[in-house]
Motif scaffolding. Sequence first.
Motif, PDB file in Angstrom:
ATOM      1  N   ALA A  11       8.821  36.516 -18.080  1.00  0.00           N
ATOM      2  CA  ALA A  11       7.808  35.704 -18.757  1.00  0.00           C
ATOM      3  C   ALA A  11       7.531  36.244 -20.154  1.00  0.00           C
ATOM      4  O   ALA A  11       7.319  35.483 -21.106  1.00  0.00           O
ATOM      5  CB  ALA A  11       6.519  35.669 -17.931  1.00  0.00           C
ATOM      6  N   ARG A  12       7.568  37.578 -20.298  1.00  0.00           N
ATOM      7  CA  ARG A  12       7.303  38.184 -21.612  1.00  0.00           C
ATOM      8  C   ARG A  12       8.377  37.821 -22.635  1.00  0.00           C
ATOM      9  O   ARG A  12       8.111  37.789 -23.832  1.00  0.00           O
ATOM     10  CB  ARG A  12       7.178  39.704 -21.479  1.00  0.00           C
ATOM     11  N   ILE A  13       9.598  37.547 -22.160  1.00  0.00           N
ATOM     12  CA  ILE A  13      10.651  37.097 -23.084  1.00  0.00           C
ATOM     13  C   ILE A  13      10.191  35.820 -23.792  1.00  0.00           C
ATOM     14  O   ILE A  13      10.286  35.687 -25.012  1.00  0.00           O
ATOM     15  CB  ILE A  13      11.979  36.812 -22.341  1.00  0.00           C
ATOM     16  N   PHE A  14       9.684  34.880 -22.994  1.00  0.00           N
ATOM     17  CA  PHE A  14       9.256  33.599 -23.574  1.00  0.00           C
ATOM     18  C   PHE A  14       8.062  33.809 -24.508  1.00  0.00           C
ATOM     19  O   PHE A  14       7.954  33.162 -25.547  1.00  0.00           O
ATOM     20  CB  PHE A  14       8.896  32.611 -22.461  1.00  0.00           C
ATOM     21  N   GLU A  15       7.193  34.734 -24.122  1.00  0.00           N
ATOM     22  CA  GLU A  15       6.019  35.025 -24.948  1.00  0.00           C
ATOM     23  C   GLU A  15       6.453  35.581 -26.312  1.00  0.00           C
ATOM     24  O   GLU A  15       5.999  35.126 -27.355  1.00  0.00           O
ATOM     25  CB  GLU A  15       5.139  36.032 -24.201  1.00  0.00           C
ATOM     26  N   VAL A  16       7.365  36.556 -26.278  1.00  0.00           N
ATOM     27  CA  VAL A  16       7.796  37.207 -27.520  1.00  0.00           C
ATOM     28  C   VAL A  16       8.587  36.255 -28.409  1.00  0.00           C
ATOM     29  O   VAL A  16       8.448  36.257 -29.632  1.00  0.00           O
ATOM     30  CB  VAL A  16       8.630  38.474 -27.184  1.00  0.00           C
ATOM     31  N   LYS A  17       9.415  35.423 -27.804  1.00  0.00           N
ATOM     32  CA  LYS A  17      10.208  34.478 -28.598  1.00  0.00           C
ATOM     33  C   LYS A  17       9.359  33.324 -29.128  1.00  0.00           C
ATOM     34  O   LYS A  17       9.792  32.588 -30.007  1.00  0.00           O
ATOM     35  CB  LYS A  17      11.359  33.898 -27.764  1.00  0.00           C
ATOM     36  N   GLY A  18       8.173  33.148 -28.565  1.00  0.00           N
ATOM     37  CA  GLY A  18       7.346  32.024 -28.972  1.00  0.00           C
ATOM     38  C   GLY A  18       7.968  30.703 -28.556  1.00  0.00           C
ATOM     39  O   GLY A  18       7.846  29.698 -29.239  1.00  0.00           O
ATOM     40  N   ARG A  19       8.671  30.717 -27.407  1.00  0.00           N
ATOM     41  CA  ARG A  19       9.289  29.487 -26.917  1.00  0.00           C
ATOM     42  C   ARG A  19       8.242  28.603 -26.289  1.00  0.00           C
ATOM     43  O   ARG A  19       7.568  29.014 -25.350  1.00  0.00           O
ATOM     44  CB  ARG A  19      10.353  29.812 -25.855  1.00  0.00           C
ATOM     45  N   PRO A  20       8.086  27.373 -26.777  1.00  0.00           N
ATOM     46  CA  PRO A  20       7.074  26.498 -26.196  1.00  0.00           C
ATOM     47  C   PRO A  20       7.530  25.891 -24.865  1.00  0.00           C
ATOM     48  O   PRO A  20       6.808  25.140 -24.243  1.00  0.00           O
ATOM     49  CB  PRO A  20       6.885  25.423 -27.254  1.00  0.00           C
ATOM     50  N   ARG A  21       8.774  26.189 -24.467  1.00  0.00           N
ATOM     51  CA  ARG A  21       9.286  25.654 -23.204  1.00  0.00           C
ATOM     52  C   ARG A  21      10.042  26.724 -22.446  1.00  0.00           C
ATOM     53  O   ARG A  21      10.580  27.647 -23.048  1.00  0.00           O
ATOM     54  CB  ARG A  21      10.288  24.519 -23.459  1.00  0.00           C
ATOM     55  N   PHE A  22      10.133  26.537 -21.130  1.00  0.00           N
ATOM     56  CA  PHE A  22      10.927  27.459 -20.323  1.00  0.00           C
ATOM     57  C   PHE A  22      12.356  26.956 -20.245  1.00  0.00           C
ATOM     58  O   PHE A  22      12.706  26.208 -19.329  1.00  0.00           O
ATOM     59  CB  PHE A  22      10.337  27.594 -18.921  1.00  0.00           C
TER      60      PHE A  22
END
Length: 332
Positions: A58-69
């Motif tokens: 989940a932190r990967i998505f947080e750090v990348k600022g990805r608005p989608r999974f």
Amino acid sequence: MPNPVESKHRPDMTAIRSAEADAIAEAGALLRAGGLVAMPTETVYGLAADATNGEAVARIFEVKGRPRFNPLIVHAPDVATAALYGEFDDQAAALAKAFWPGPLTLVVPRRANSPIADLVSAGLDTLAVRVPDHSVTQAVLRAAGRPLAAPSANRSGHVSATSAEHVAADLGTRVPMILDAGPTRHGLESTVVSIADDFPALLRPGAISTEAIEAVLQLKLLRRTEGGDAPQSPGQIHSHYAPRAALRLNAIVPEKGEAFLAFGPSEIAIGATTINLSERGDLVEAAAKLFSALRALDASGAACVAVAPIPDHGLGEAINDRLKRAAAPRRR
Ligand code: TXA
Ligand code: MG
């Protein structure tokens, strides 16, 4: 014009480390503890996390600022390990034999007992895996002793990073460690091929030519590259997971007969038909639990799942995107 103050301070603000044995050992320990490490591969730099740890992913998505999974690629040290996570039929095995280690990603059915976190494949029943051909990536995989989920180490919407400096410029202090092994060999992402459906399909062109893959399989791949790396819309991926139950969003309390997906402190008793994504209101924990919670509530047999309001900041944006798409009316 470059800002001299900024560039002067950049070396202190980032965690670039030359990929020597001590740094690799530290990277392994960081990854095992649920941390993130940006690492080189033969294609582009990847932002790695333990693929079996949902909160780390989940932190990967947080750090990348990805608005989608978007679903992520799992990196494994060898074919035998990759086969613990996905099912390889004859075609997948032939491609693995021909191109691994190397810049080919295979999308295969996920094994029922796979230890890979649901969030890695964004709730899909398939898994993207590859065995990278870079001595540092291999060393990090062995130091971590875990399969590593890793998207390209750039901010969402930016081009993939092909050097440690690019990673630092994009992700800066948001990653605790950036392993530097110089510019990447291919400078282009891996080719993504799906062997999960009735017929093999090219999902993303990349460092291995389509012709080379077709020569091994002795057939012409279907082209399913529309949108390329762009976010997938529901139904665009053949096997996209969509709950059978209807979803009612922004529900404060469930109505009679509804299952309930709670968030934050809640009076509703947890049981077969109520799951709390995070009682302490933590969006990282919620993201890690989202897909397994949806599946479990769907399996409860309720016709409708009421979903508590989820804050729309940080990872909440991606969680709400997924929930909105799951709630949208769909064709059967
Ligand atoms: O070269 C690469 O592949 C790099 C290095 C770090 O390995 N990684 C990379 O990851 O490019 P990422 O997350 O930027 O791209 C992953 C691609 C996306 O196009 C995604 O949609 C697709 O793989 N993908 C992942 N899992 C999938 C799945 N289960 N089904 C279909 N497509 C999948
Ligand atoms: Mg990418």
